[in-house]
Design an enzyme around this catalytic site. Structure first.
Site, PDB file in Angstrom:
ATOM      1  N   ARG A 269      12.578   3.776   0.123  1.00 43.15           N
ATOM      2  CA  ARG A 269      11.250   3.771  -0.529  1.00 43.15           C
ATOM      3  C   ARG A 269      11.391   4.042  -2.016  1.00 43.15           C
ATOM      4  O   ARG A 269      12.191   4.868  -2.433  1.00 43.15           O
ATOM      5  CB  ARG A 269      10.354   4.849   0.076  1.00 43.15           C
TER       6      ARG A 269
ATOM      7  N   HIS B  76       5.129  -8.300  -4.088  1.00 46.58           N
ATOM      8  CA  HIS B  76       3.775  -8.680  -3.651  1.00 46.58           C
ATOM      9  C   HIS B  76       3.571 -10.175  -3.903  1.00 46.58           C
ATOM     10  O   HIS B  76       3.149 -10.551  -5.006  1.00 46.58           O
ATOM     11  CB  HIS B  76       2.727  -7.895  -4.455  1.00 46.58           C
TER      12      HIS B  76
ATOM     13  N   CYS C 150       6.203  -5.264   0.725  1.00 43.01           N
ATOM     14  CA  CYS C 150       6.350  -3.947   0.095  1.00 43.01           C
ATOM     15  C   CYS C 150       6.211  -2.835   1.141  1.00 43.01           C
ATOM     16  O   CYS C 150       7.101  -2.668   1.961  1.00 43.01           O
ATOM     17  CB  CYS C 150       5.379  -3.827  -1.072  1.00 43.01           C
TER      18      CYS C 150
ATOM     19  N   GLY D 116       0.875  -1.168   0.000  1.00 40.47           N
ATOM     20  CA  GLY D 116       0.000   0.000   0.000  1.00 40.47           C
ATOM     21  C   GLY D 116       0.908   1.212   0.000  1.00 40.47           C
ATOM     22  O   GLY D 116       1.886   1.262  -0.763  1.00 40.47           O
ATOM     23  N   GLU D 117       0.655   2.154   0.877  1.00 41.42           N
ATOM     24  CA  GLU D 117       1.514   3.330   0.985  1.00 41.42           C
ATOM     25  C   GLU D 117       1.958   3.433   2.443  1.00 41.42           C
ATOM     26  O   GLU D 117       1.127   3.669   3.327  1.00 41.42           O
ATOM     27  CB  GLU D 117       0.713   4.572   0.531  1.00 41.42           C
TER      28      GLU D 117
ATOM     29  N   GLU E  57       1.280 -12.055  -2.941  1.00 39.23           N
ATOM     30  CA  GLU E  57      -0.144 -12.426  -3.008  1.00 39.23           C
ATOM     31  C   GLU E  57      -0.718 -12.242  -4.415  1.00 39.23           C
ATOM     32  O   GLU E  57      -1.818 -12.699  -4.688  1.00 39.23           O
ATOM     33  CB  GLU E  57      -0.946 -11.608  -1.983  1.00 39.23           C
TER      34      GLU E  57
ATOM     35  N   ARG F   6       6.364  -0.159  -7.258  1.00 39.98           N
ATOM     36  CA  ARG F   6       6.997   0.953  -6.506  1.00 39.98           C
ATOM     37  C   ARG F   6       7.677   0.391  -5.245  1.00 39.98           C
ATOM     38  O   ARG F   6       7.451   0.848  -4.116  1.00 39.98           O
ATOM     39  CB  ARG F   6       5.961   2.024  -6.144  1.00 39.98           C
TER      40      ARG F   6
HETATM   41  N1  GLN Z   1       6.036   2.866  -2.454  1.00 40.80           N
HETATM   42  C1  GLN Z   1       5.187   2.399  -1.407  1.00 40.80           C
HETATM   43  C2  GLN Z   1       5.624   2.974  -0.069  1.00 40.80           C
HETATM   44  O1  GLN Z   1       6.565   3.668   0.022  1.00 40.80           O
HETATM   45  C3  GLN Z   1       5.166   0.894  -1.342  1.00 40.80           C
HETATM   46  C4  GLN Z   1       4.497   0.341  -2.577  1.00 40.80           C
HETATM   47  C5  GLN Z   1       3.768  -0.954  -2.360  1.00 40.80           C
HETATM   48  O2  GLN Z   1       3.485  -1.351  -1.241  1.00 40.80           O
HETATM   49  N2  GLN Z   1       3.415  -1.578  -3.456  1.00 40.80           N
HETATM   50  O3  GLN Z   1       5.006   2.691   0.917  1.00 40.80           O
END
Ligand code: GLN
Length: 203
Positions: free
Chosen positions: A113, A177, A84, A52-53, A179, A142
Site C-alpha cells: 500500500r 486510475h 488502485c 478509494g481506501e 477511469e 497513493r
Molecule cells: N492508498 C489507498 C489504499 O491503500 C489506495 C489509493 C487509491 O485507491 N487511489 O487503499
C-alpha cells in the site's frame, strides 16, 4: 427464463470512485449497477472494485455482509476489475496493510500500500500496455506497488520495471486510475475478458 445477452457490470459503491467507471462503461454501451447489497450483487455479471481506501472498503464489505458473497462469486469465476484500492482488495498478499484488512486473494500478487513513496502522493504517466497501439495516460494516486508476481499472472504494463497492470484469468487489476483519463481502452480490455467468459459459458 429468457437468456440475457447484455451483461450488467456492477460497480462496488461502498466508498471510493466508482462513478467515472460507470461513465467509461456507459460510453462503451455497457449497462452498470451500483452494488451496495447482496441483492444487487446477485444481479450483476462482473464487478468493478474502484479506487478509494482499501482499509475502509474492507471494513464496509464486512459491515454490509458483502465480503463473503463477493468472495463466493469470485471463486465461481466472476470477472473483476480492480483499480488502485481495488487492486489491493483483489491481491493475494497486502504489505503495509492494517492488520484487520482483508483481501479476496484472486490475483497472485504481493502489493505494498502507498508503495510509490509518501512524498509522491500522485503522478501521471504514459504507459505502454500490451496490445494497445498507443500509450495509455495513467493517473496514480497513493498507488500500491506490486512487489511480487505469481507464475499465473500476466503483466500487461510496467513503470520503471514495476508491474502496474496485471491479469490472472478473469481478474484484471491496475495500480492506477484508468477511469480518470477519459480513455476507455482499459475498460474495453476488461470487457474482452468478460466476453471470453460469456462465450465459454454459452459453449
Ligand atoms: N492508498 C489507498 C489504499 O491503500 C489506495 C489509493 C487509491 O485507491 N487511489 O487503499
Amino acid at each position: 427464463m429468457p437468456v440475457t445477452t447484455s451483461p450488467i457490470v456492477g460497480l462496488l459503491a461502498l466508498q471510493g470512485a466508482s462513478e467515472l467507471h460507470g461513465r467509461s462503461l456507459a460510453r462503451l454501451g455497457v449497462q452498470t449497477l451500483e452494488v451496495r447489497t447482496e441483492a444487487e450483487l446477485d444481479r450483476v455479471d462482473a464487478l468493478v472494485i474502484p479506487g478509494g481506501e482499501s482499509t475502509t472498503i474492507s471494513k464496509l464489505l464486512e459491515a454490509n455482509h458483502l465480503f463473503d458473497p463477493i468472495d463466493r462469486r469470485l471463486t465461481e469465476g466472476m470477472p473483476a476489475l480492480g483499480t488502485c484500492a481495488g487492486m489491493i482488495l483483489l491481491a493475494s498478499r497486502v504489505l503495509d496493510g492494517r492488520p484487520d484488512q482483508r483481501s479476496f486473494g484472486r490475483i497472485d500478487l504481493a502489493v505494498r500500500r502507498n508503495g510509490f513513496g509518501r512524498q509522491i502522493d500522485s503522478f501521471e504517466a504514459d504507459l505502454d500496455v500490451e496490445g494497445f497501439e498507443h500509450p495509455l495516460h495513467a493517473v496514480f494516486i497513493r498507488a500500491p506497488v506490486v512487489e511480487e508476481v505469481g507464475p499465473e499472472v500476466e503483466v500487461l504494463a510496467r513503470i520503471d520495471g514495476r508491474p502496474v497492470c496485471c491479469r490472472q484469468g478473469p481478474v484484471l487489476v491496475t495500480s492506477f486510475h484508468p477511469e480518470l483519463a477519459g480513455d476507455t481502452r482499459l475498460h474495453e480490455l476488461f470487457l474482452t475478458t468478460f466476453d471470453a467468459d460469456a462465450s465459454h459459458r454459452a459453449g
